[in-house]
Design a protein around this motif. Structure first.
Motif, PDB file in Angstrom:
ATOM      1  N   VAL A   4      21.564  37.719   1.372  1.00 52.98           N
ATOM      2  CA  VAL A   4      21.822  38.438   2.622  1.00 52.98           C
ATOM      3  C   VAL A   4      22.740  37.625   3.531  1.00 52.98           C
ATOM      4  O   VAL A   4      23.651  38.172   4.161  1.00 52.98           O
ATOM      5  CB  VAL A   4      20.482  38.776   3.326  1.00 52.98           C
ATOM      6  N   GLY A   5      22.523  36.324   3.577  1.00 57.26           N
ATOM      7  CA  GLY A   5      23.385  35.467   4.385  1.00 57.26           C
ATOM      8  C   GLY A   5      24.827  35.542   3.917  1.00 57.26           C
ATOM      9  O   GLY A   5      25.768  35.660   4.727  1.00 57.26           O
ATOM     10  N   GLU A   6      25.001  35.489   2.607  1.00 59.58           N
ATOM     11  CA  GLU A   6      26.366  35.578   2.068  1.00 59.58           C
ATOM     12  C   GLU A   6      26.976  36.950   2.343  1.00 59.58           C
ATOM     13  O   GLU A   6      28.170  37.068   2.635  1.00 59.58           O
ATOM     14  CB  GLU A   6      26.337  35.314   0.561  1.00 59.58           C
ATOM     15  N   LEU A   7      26.130  37.972   2.248  1.00 52.93           N
ATOM     16  CA  LEU A   7      26.612  39.330   2.496  1.00 52.93           C
ATOM     17  C   LEU A   7      27.100  39.470   3.935  1.00 52.93           C
ATOM     18  O   LEU A   7      28.186  40.010   4.198  1.00 52.93           O
ATOM     19  CB  LEU A   7      25.473  40.320   2.207  1.00 52.93           C
ATOM     20  N   HIS A   8      26.314  38.972   4.853  1.00 52.10           N
ATOM     21  CA  HIS A   8      26.703  39.076   6.263  1.00 52.10           C
ATOM     22  C   HIS A   8      27.956  38.259   6.551  1.00 52.10           C
ATOM     23  O   HIS A   8      28.821  38.688   7.328  1.00 52.10           O
ATOM     24  CB  HIS A   8      25.540  38.652   7.163  1.00 52.10           C
ATOM     25  N   ALA A   9      28.069  37.109   5.903  1.00 51.73           N
ATOM     26  CA  ALA A   9      29.284  36.299   6.095  1.00 51.73           C
ATOM     27  C   ALA A   9      30.503  37.040   5.544  1.00 51.73           C
ATOM     28  O   ALA A   9      31.595  37.000   6.135  1.00 51.73           O
ATOM     29  CB  ALA A   9      29.118  34.950   5.398  1.00 51.73           C
ATOM     30  N   ALA A  10      30.319  37.720   4.418  1.00 54.61           N
ATOM     31  CA  ALA A  10      31.437  38.470   3.832  1.00 54.61           C
ATOM     32  C   ALA A  10      31.875  39.595   4.760  1.00 54.61           C
ATOM     33  O   ALA A  10      33.068  39.877   4.910  1.00 54.61           O
ATOM     34  CB  ALA A  10      31.027  39.027   2.469  1.00 54.61           C
ATOM     35  N   LEU A  11      30.902  40.238   5.387  1.00 54.19           N
ATOM     36  CA  LEU A  11      31.240  41.337   6.302  1.00 54.19           C
ATOM     37  C   LEU A  11      31.975  40.831   7.544  1.00 54.19           C
ATOM     38  O   LEU A  11      32.725  41.576   8.181  1.00 54.19           O
ATOM     39  CB  LEU A  11      29.962  42.072   6.725  1.00 54.19           C
ATOM     40  N   GLU A  12      31.751  39.566   7.887  1.00 57.28           N
ATOM     41  CA  GLU A  12      32.406  38.991   9.064  1.00 57.28           C
ATOM     42  C   GLU A  12      33.859  38.598   8.797  1.00 57.28           C
ATOM     43  O   GLU A  12      34.590  38.291   9.729  1.00 57.28           O
ATOM     44  CB  GLU A  12      31.641  37.733   9.533  1.00 57.28           C
ATOM     45  N   ARG A  13      34.254  38.573   7.522  1.00 53.05           N
ATOM     46  CA  ARG A  13      35.636  38.169   7.250  1.00 53.05           C
ATOM     47  C   ARG A  13      36.598  39.093   7.982  1.00 53.05           C
ATOM     48  O   ARG A  13      36.424  40.312   7.967  1.00 53.05           O
ATOM     49  CB  ARG A  13      35.931  38.225   5.751  1.00 53.05           C
ATOM     50  N   PRO A  14      37.632  38.518   8.598  1.00 48.54           N
ATOM     51  CA  PRO A  14      38.486  39.340   9.455  1.00 48.54           C
ATOM     52  C   PRO A  14      39.343  40.352   8.687  1.00 48.54           C
ATOM     53  O   PRO A  14      39.617  41.430   9.199  1.00 48.54           O
ATOM     54  CB  PRO A  14      39.366  38.312  10.174  1.00 48.54           C
ATOM     55  N   HIS A  15      39.747  40.009   7.480  1.00 49.14           N
ATOM     56  CA  HIS A  15      40.640  40.906   6.741  1.00 49.14           C
ATOM     57  C   HIS A  15      39.802  41.960   6.021  1.00 49.14           C
ATOM     58  O   HIS A  15      38.904  41.624   5.240  1.00 49.14           O
ATOM     59  CB  HIS A  15      41.479  40.093   5.746  1.00 49.14           C
ATOM     60  N   ARG A  16      40.116  43.220   6.261  1.00 53.28           N
ATOM     61  CA  ARG A  16      39.280  44.300   5.707  1.00 53.28           C
ATOM     62  C   ARG A  16      39.198  44.260   4.187  1.00 53.28           C
ATOM     63  O   ARG A  16      38.138  44.406   3.594  1.00 53.28           O
ATOM     64  CB  ARG A  16      39.841  45.659   6.124  1.00 53.28           C
ATOM     65  N   GLY A  17      40.358  44.071   3.534  1.00 52.55           N
ATOM     66  CA  GLY A  17      40.390  44.077   2.070  1.00 52.55           C
ATOM     67  C   GLY A  17      39.585  42.928   1.487  1.00 52.55           C
ATOM     68  O   GLY A  17      38.780  43.115   0.564  1.00 52.55           O
ATOM     69  N   GLU A  18      39.782  41.746   2.054  1.00 51.02           N
ATOM     70  CA  GLU A  18      39.042  40.567   1.567  1.00 51.02           C
ATOM     71  C   GLU A  18      37.552  40.741   1.789  1.00 51.02           C
ATOM     72  O   GLU A  18      36.723  40.368   0.950  1.00 51.02           O
ATOM     73  CB  GLU A  18      39.519  39.311   2.293  1.00 51.02           C
ATOM     74  N   SER A  19      37.217  41.301   2.941  1.00 48.20           N
ATOM     75  CA  SER A  19      35.808  41.506   3.267  1.00 48.20           C
ATOM     76  C   SER A  19      35.173  42.471   2.264  1.00 48.20           C
ATOM     77  O   SER A  19      34.100  42.199   1.713  1.00 48.20           O
ATOM     78  CB  SER A  19      35.712  42.074   4.691  1.00 48.20           C
ATOM     79  N   ALA A  20      35.863  43.582   1.994  1.00 49.83           N
ATOM     80  CA  ALA A  20      35.322  44.572   1.046  1.00 49.83           C
ATOM     81  C   ALA A  20      35.197  43.962  -0.349  1.00 49.83           C
ATOM     82  O   ALA A  20      34.181  44.160  -1.034  1.00 49.83           O
ATOM     83  CB  ALA A  20      36.224  45.799   1.015  1.00 49.83           C
ATOM     84  N   ASP A  21      36.217  43.216  -0.769  1.00 45.15           N
ATOM     85  CA  ASP A  21      36.165  42.587  -2.102  1.00 45.15           C
ATOM     86  C   ASP A  21      34.973  41.639  -2.212  1.00 45.15           C
ATOM     87  O   ASP A  21      34.250  41.628  -3.212  1.00 45.15           O
ATOM     88  CB  ASP A  21      37.450  41.798  -2.369  1.00 45.15           C
ATOM     89  N   ALA A  22      34.800  40.828  -1.160  1.00 43.43           N
ATOM     90  CA  ALA A  22      33.708  39.845  -1.191  1.00 43.43           C
ATOM     91  C   ALA A  22      32.351  40.545  -1.229  1.00 43.43           C
ATOM     92  O   ALA A  22      31.442  40.134  -1.966  1.00 43.43           O
ATOM     93  CB  ALA A  22      33.806  38.927   0.031  1.00 43.43           C
ATOM     94  N   VAL A  23      32.227  41.621  -0.448  1.00 40.17           N
ATOM     95  CA  VAL A  23      30.951  42.364  -0.430  1.00 40.17           C
ATOM     96  C   VAL A  23      30.696  42.986  -1.802  1.00 40.17           C
ATOM     97  O   VAL A  23      29.585  42.910  -2.344  1.00 40.17           O
ATOM     98  CB  VAL A  23      30.982  43.448   0.669  1.00 40.17           C
ATOM     99  N   HIS A  24      31.734  43.602  -2.371  1.00 32.50           N
ATOM    100  CA  HIS A  24      31.561  44.219  -3.698  1.00 32.50           C
ATOM    101  C   HIS A  24      31.166  43.174  -4.743  1.00 32.50           C
ATOM    102  O   HIS A  24      30.300  43.432  -5.592  1.00 32.50           O
ATOM    103  CB  HIS A  24      32.862  44.911  -4.122  1.00 32.50           C
ATOM    104  N   ASP A  25      31.792  42.022  -4.672  1.00 32.66           N
ATOM    105  CA  ASP A  25      31.457  40.949  -5.632  1.00 32.66           C
ATOM    106  C   ASP A  25      29.990  40.540  -5.490  1.00 32.66           C
ATOM    107  O   ASP A  25      29.264  40.431  -6.478  1.00 32.66           O
ATOM    108  CB  ASP A  25      32.338  39.717  -5.384  1.00 32.66           C
ATOM    109  N   LEU A  26      29.592  40.320  -4.245  1.00 38.21           N
ATOM    110  CA  LEU A  26      28.216  39.859  -4.013  1.00 38.21           C
ATOM    111  C   LEU A  26      27.195  40.884  -4.480  1.00 38.21           C
ATOM    112  O   LEU A  26      26.231  40.543  -5.173  1.00 38.21           O
ATOM    113  CB  LEU A  26      28.011  39.593  -2.511  1.00 38.21           C
ATOM    114  N   ILE A  27      27.414  42.128  -4.109  1.00 41.76           N
ATOM    115  CA  ILE A  27      26.426  43.158  -4.457  1.00 41.76           C
ATOM    116  C   ILE A  27      26.474  43.454  -5.956  1.00 41.76           C
ATOM    117  O   ILE A  27      25.435  43.607  -6.604  1.00 41.76           O
ATOM    118  CB  ILE A  27      26.637  44.413  -3.598  1.00 41.76           C
ATOM    119  N   GLY A  28      27.679  43.484  -6.524  1.00 43.10           N
ATOM    120  CA  GLY A  28      27.785  43.694  -7.973  1.00 43.10           C
ATOM    121  C   GLY A  28      27.048  42.603  -8.740  1.00 43.10           C
ATOM    122  O   GLY A  28      26.300  42.882  -9.681  1.00 43.10           O
ATOM    123  N   ASN A  29      27.252  41.377  -8.324  1.00 42.33           N
ATOM    124  CA  ASN A  29      26.588  40.267  -9.019  1.00 42.33           C
ATOM    125  C   ASN A  29      25.068  40.314  -8.845  1.00 42.33           C
ATOM    126  O   ASN A  29      24.315  40.023  -9.774  1.00 42.33           O
ATOM    127  CB  ASN A  29      27.122  38.922  -8.506  1.00 42.33           C
TER     128      ASN A  29
END
Lengths: 476, 216
Positions: A4-29
């Motif tokens: 959850v901590g990593e997920l919230h950090a990913a959502l805080e990333r300023p760039h929308r595309g990077e944020s979405a990619d990071a969230v998808h990676d975390l949840i997929g994994n």
């Protein structure tokens, strides 16, 4: 950092595309950790109204299935009802990423918390299940079905109950030898907890998983607190396979009657398909010994190894879906359907008639097909010959008969009312559609095709499932 | 320089999450936009995410000290898609859930000035016209007598004149307004327009095809 901590950090990333990619990676994994059986396909859509963020795909008995994963920031807000209305007909998995409240009384539900087959969960719940699988990877037996077919509302509190009750059940099963009643109670409790979140086929999958664990730990399947009385004959192939493979993998000795009760109804023809994997020796020898009295076949095919092994070999095996036995230089497979062997080529070295006394030394020989150097195959009826060897000596005394080799044999099968057509060129037994004990066929195959086996050793192995020592063979 | 997160009119604006959701659903259903976040998608601490913020021009204080950053928030952020679903410019959407024209004309002028101000700030940073677009999406039409002019450079100029504070130290540049004009969208999303959204079965087929294309 937690999921959850990593997920919230990913959502805080300023760039929308990077944020979405990071969230998808975390949840997929995380979903892959909860269910390694699923393929995870990410899309390039993030929290889209209709297009899923992630597609889960898996193979269900040869049928390709999939489930959509829709990410939402909140699954507690009243507007989430619109997502359910729009998408629940596809029974997706919704994951709320930033909810601060649980789903005890979601604002969208009113008095009705039905989700039409969808699973509504939250990042914290995924985190809890993930943590539990890290403690004991066997908990995936529960988290896998939840990811694939789970339904209802599963927040962190409920996820903790689900994971906890399943882990308690596993631990109780581990200690089953000490307290069987506690194991039964914990298993029943875990199944009851999980049933709220799974459709019937998911419940069965969880039940079978726990049952396999039960059997692996030496438990009697009849004592497992399943939803229906234990009847292995009613199981589908996948479930039956899981039971039998669990028994084979059991660290405790499996009694012959256990094999009989759980696999005594499976024919030798079907067993290889049911087991679904190649096996050789070990616990499969015990299984085969227990089931051998039940096994019959209408065909057998043998292959002779290029040279006998240095040490005597006695092993039952499953290869390419067929049950077989390997005894020193000979591997013999058994089947009811002759098509298994239709493509087996000839060309095996044929024994000389002059050397064939042991092969032809038993009663019941009806006919021998002889191949000469100059003439073709000559069929010699022997059924009425009072002394087979006298007759053979007569044949061999004819001019040019010294080179005769045995091409085929037609013989009565000892102990049963059937006739075997034996093709020594292709090393195939055809029992003319009559079911014949596999033990008899194994003995006959060794008599006709092997050059390195003493019948006493084979008899010992068939009776005990264990390779004989040299002393035992000599004594026999 | 201290960054002050301006608590703007957006939080006080009377538009419910239901309205934003409705407009978002319609935009997503066209498959020419994909919205990824709304002002109602809050962080675990209950704050809106900065991705919905756009920077504004600011005036330098007379004492020469550093000026504070200024931002405005939009209701939705996402992307404009091309005809084949390829991702294009970032899109900021201002949603208005009205049952009548109301004071939208006044609010729209301020919105245009905000768009101009953000566009200048960003374009200056990248030294080129910024790849960004803006949309005013409302459930009820407004300024009907001037409707055809609402996204023109002259309307942008009039809006900036009415809201000079949005220009900071800058003076209005009509060439920038010309660049901004094609980046402005105006959408009326009333209940009849919502009916145009395809039904479940057709939508499933479209989504299935989109997923196929994603993998090809």
């Amino acid at each position: 950092m937690t999921f959850v901590g990593e997920l919230h950090a990913a959502l805080e990333r300023p760039h929308r595309g990077e944020s979405a990619d990071a969230v998808h990676d975390l949840i997929g994994n995380a979903l892959r950790r909860l269910d390694p059986a699923v393929d995870i396909k990410r899309t390039h859509y993030f929290t889209h109204t209709f297009v899923p963020d992630i597609v889960l795909r898996w193979n269900d008995d040869g049928i390709r299935k999939e489930r959509h994963v829709h990410l939402r920031f909140s699954v507690t807000a009243p507007v989430f009802q619109q997502d359910l209305d729009l998408l629940s007909s596809e029974s997706p998995l919704f994951i709320g990423m930033t909810d601060r409240e649980g789903l005890d009384a979601p604002a969208w539900a009113g008095g009705d918390t039905s989700t039409n087959g969808s699973l509504v969960t939250q990042g914290q719940a995924v985190d809890d299940l993930d943590s539990t699988t890290r403690v004991d990877h066997r908990v995936r037996g529960a988290t896998g079905p939840i990811v694939r077919v789970g339904h209802g509302i599963l927040d962190a509190t409920r996820a903790e109950q689900v994971g906890g009750s399943y882990m308690d059940a596993l631990q109780a099963v581990d200690a089953m030898a000490v307290d069987l009643v506690a194991a039964q109670e914990h298993v029943a409790g875990a199944l009851a907890t999980l049933h709220d979140y799974l459709p019937e086929h998911g419940q069965l999958e969880v039940e079978r998983g726990l049952q396999s664990e039960w059997i692996r730990r030496g438990g009697d399947p009849y004592e497992f607190p399943s939803s229906t009385p234990w009847n292995p004959e009613l199981l589908d192939i996948g479930a039956l396979r899981e039971v039998l493979v669990s028994l084979l993998a059991s660290a405790n000795p499996v009694e012959p009657e256990t094999w009989q009760r759980n696999a005594g109804f499976i024919t030798a023809e079907d067993l290889g398909r049911v087991l679904g994997r190649n096996l050789r020796g070990g616990t499969f020898n015990n299984m085969a010994r227990a089931l051998l009295p039940n096994w019959t076949a209408k065909w057998a095919w043998s292959e002779r190894l290029p040279s006998p092994p240095l040490e005597d070999t006695y092993e039952w095996l499953v290869d390419n879906g067929l049950v077989g036995i390997e005894v020193n230089d000979l591997r013999t497979f058994f089947a009811d359907d002759g098509r298994h062997f239709k493509d087996k080529e000839g060309g095996n070295p044929l024994p000389m008639l002059s050397d064939a006394q042991p092969m032809l030394s038993q009663r019941g020989l009806l006919q021998v097909g002889l191949r000469g150097r100059l003439e073709g195959i000559r069929y010699e009826p022997l059924a009425n010959a009072s002394d087979v060897f006298e007759r053979i000596r007569q044949i061999l005394s004819a001019p040019g008969a010294g080179g005769y080799r045995i091409q085929s044999v037609r013989t009565l099968v000892p102990g049963v009312d059937s006739v075997a057509e034996i093709d020594l060129d292709r090393q195939i037994f055809d029992l003319g559609g009559r079911s014949t004990p596999v033990s008899t066929l194994a003995r006959m195959a060794n008599r006709f095709f092997s050059r390195a086996t003493r019948p006493e050793g084979l008899d010992h192995f068939l009776a005990t499932g264990e390779a004989p020592t040299a002393r035992e063979v000599d004594a026999a | 320089m201290a960054i002050v997160f301006k608590t703007g009119a957006e939080e006080n604006h009377v538009i419910g999450a239901q309205g934003a959701k409705k407009i978002r659903r319609w935009l997503d259903s066209t498959y020419r936009f994909k919205i990824s976040q709304t002002i109602y998608d809050l962080s675990p601490t209950g704050e809106p995410y900065p991705k919905l913020r756009v920077p504004q021009l600011v005036r330098t204080p007379v004492d020469g000290s550093g000026s504070e950053e200024r931002f405005e928030r939009f209701d939705l952020v996402g992307s404009v898609l091309d005809e084949n679903g390829g991702t294009g410019n970032t899109l900021y959407v201002e949603c208005k859930n009205y049952s009548e024209a109301g004071n939208q004309g006044t609010l729209y002028d301020e919105y245009l000035a905000v768009c101009y101000s953000a566009f200048v700030r960003w374009s200056r940073q990248v030294d080129a016209p910024m790849d960004v677009e803006f949309m005013w999406a409302t459930t009820h039409p407004f300024a009907q007598t001037n409707y055809a002019q609402l996204t023109t450079a002259s309307q942008i100029e009039a809006a900036c004149a009415a809201h000079p504070d949005r220009l900071g130290d800058d003076t209005f540049d009509s060439s920038i307004a010309q660049q901004l004009e094609p980046r402005l969208w105006l959408a009326i999303v009333n209940s009849r327009v919502e009916e145009m959204i395809m039904g479940i079965e057709l939508r499933k087929a479209v989504v299935a095809r989109i997923l196929e294309l994603e993998e090809s």
